[in-house]
Design a protein around this motif. Structure first.
Motif, PDB file in Angstrom:
ATOM      1  N   LEU A  49       0.813  -1.050  -0.120  1.00 32.19           N
ATOM      2  CA  LEU A  49      -0.017  -0.154  -0.077  1.00 32.19           C
ATOM      3  C   LEU A  49       0.874   1.186  -0.039  1.00 32.19           C
ATOM      4  O   LEU A  49       1.945   1.368   0.738  1.00 32.19           O
ATOM      5  CB  LEU A  49      -0.883  -0.154   1.246  1.00 32.19           C
ATOM      6  CG  LEU A  49      -1.911  -1.096   1.411  1.00 32.19           C
ATOM      7  CD1 LEU A  49      -2.502  -1.031   2.739  1.00 32.19           C
ATOM      8  CD2 LEU A  49      -3.027  -0.941   0.179  1.00 32.19           C
TER       9      LEU A  49
ATOM     10  N   TRP B 285      -5.079   4.720  -1.549  1.00 35.49           N
ATOM     11  CA  TRP B 285      -5.815   3.850  -1.945  1.00 35.49           C
ATOM     12  C   TRP B 285      -5.911   2.303  -1.268  1.00 35.49           C
ATOM     13  O   TRP B 285      -4.911   1.925  -0.813  1.00 35.49           O
ATOM     14  CB  TRP B 285      -5.686   3.324  -3.575  1.00 35.49           C
ATOM     15  CG  TRP B 285      -5.498   4.329  -4.428  1.00 35.49           C
ATOM     16  CD1 TRP B 285      -6.407   5.283  -5.027  1.00 35.49           C
ATOM     17  CD2 TRP B 285      -4.310   4.916  -4.765  1.00 35.49           C
ATOM     18  NE1 TRP B 285      -5.904   6.193  -5.725  1.00 35.49           N
ATOM     19  CE2 TRP B 285      -4.626   6.178  -5.746  1.00 35.49           C
ATOM     20  CE3 TRP B 285      -2.852   4.881  -4.677  1.00 35.49           C
ATOM     21  CZ2 TRP B 285      -3.561   6.913  -6.287  1.00 35.49           C
ATOM     22  CZ3 TRP B 285      -1.979   5.550  -5.380  1.00 35.49           C
ATOM     23  CH2 TRP B 285      -2.330   6.663  -6.005  1.00 35.49           C
ATOM     24  N   GLU B 286      -7.192   2.004  -0.966  1.00 31.04           N
ATOM     25  CA  GLU B 286      -7.209   0.602  -0.431  1.00 31.04           C
ATOM     26  C   GLU B 286      -6.704  -0.543  -1.431  1.00 31.04           C
ATOM     27  O   GLU B 286      -6.169  -1.484  -0.759  1.00 31.04           O
ATOM     28  CB  GLU B 286      -8.810   0.144   0.136  1.00 31.04           C
ATOM     29  CG  GLU B 286      -9.340   1.058   1.025  1.00 31.04           C
ATOM     30  CD  GLU B 286      -8.509   0.980   2.412  1.00 31.04           C
ATOM     31  OE1 GLU B 286      -7.705   0.090   2.624  1.00 31.04           O
ATOM     32  OE2 GLU B 286      -8.331   2.075   3.006  1.00 31.04           O
TER      33      GLU B 286
ATOM     34  N   HIS C 129      -2.208   6.459   6.478  1.00 30.36           N
ATOM     35  CA  HIS C 129      -3.346   5.808   5.896  1.00 30.36           C
ATOM     36  C   HIS C 129      -2.960   5.672   4.526  1.00 30.36           C
ATOM     37  O   HIS C 129      -2.493   6.626   3.885  1.00 30.36           O
ATOM     38  CB  HIS C 129      -4.633   6.866   5.995  1.00 30.36           C
ATOM     39  CG  HIS C 129      -4.988   7.292   7.451  1.00 30.36           C
ATOM     40  ND1 HIS C 129      -4.731   8.394   8.055  1.00 30.36           N
ATOM     41  CD2 HIS C 129      -5.252   6.329   8.444  1.00 30.36           C
ATOM     42  CE1 HIS C 129      -5.306   8.394   9.289  1.00 30.36           C
ATOM     43  NE2 HIS C 129      -5.395   7.234   9.564  1.00 30.36           N
TER      44      HIS C 129
END
Length: 201
Positions: free
Chosen positions: A136, A146-147, A143
């Motif tokens: 990721l 993108w997932e 965070h």
């Protein structure tokens, strides 16, 4: 200075290796500002590693310019605080040869600062699947952008577009431009190299 040269060679080689193939049109939607920033970076990403290699070769005997070239990597492991160049933000005199470049960099800086407000300064790539090496891209807050997991060549390429690195690059390029003597042929060549990524716009 040999340490900076070795560090630069290693990082420039890594930049050239991780060119990235990710098509941003196929990625899940991002906040508009961050999307504009990434697309702006991706537009010129294939050219900059070669340009930086050429500038590095031409500035081998100019320690001040080597420090500026290395400044983009200031947040990376191995970069020493003692290498940080002075950045007095000297004003570049208005000139038909430099004005378009400064305007382009001002637009990129504006996008990077807006993107930093949405996603923090520096991005990183983290492996999550050891079987196929996918991972990721995470923003400055840790965070994922993108997932969706991506392969290393794409992840490292996108991580290089972190607003913090882009802002460091722009600050260093401005100082480099301010230090050039445009009446000297060697410095005219460096100016042409700095402008080359934008030649086809």
């Amino acid at each position: 200075m040999a340490l900076i040269t070795t560090f630069l060679d290693r990082q420039l080689a890594a930049d050239a290796k991780y060119g990235g193939r990710m098509d941003l049109d196929e990625c899940p939607p991002l906040p508009p500002t961050l999307d504009r920033h990434l697309r702006s970076c991706a537009r010129h990403s294939a050219v900059w590693p070669r340009v930086n290699q050429e500038i590095r070769a031409r500035c081998a005997q100019r320690p001040a310019l080597l420090r500026l070239l290395a400044y983009a990597y200031a947040a990376m492991p191995g970069y020493r605080p003692s290498w940080q160049p002075p950045l007095p933000r000297r004003r570049v005199p208005s000139d038909p040869a430099t004005d378009p470049l400064l305007e382009q960099w001002q637009n990129e800086e504006h996008l990077a600062r807006e993107a930093a407000g949405e996603a923090g300064l520096d991005f990183a790539w983290r492996e999550v699947d050891r079987q196929d090496g996918q991972g990721l891209v995470v923003n400055g807050d840790g965070h994922p952008l993108w997932e969706t997991a991506v392969y290393p060549e794409d992840g490292f390429a996108i991580a290089r577009y972190g607003p913090g690195r882009v802002l460091r690059e722009l600050a260093a390029r401005r100082e480099m431009l301010a230090s050039l003597d445009l009446s000297a042929k060697a410095d005219q060549t460096i100016l042409h190299l700095l402008a080359e990524p934008y030649a086809e716009q």
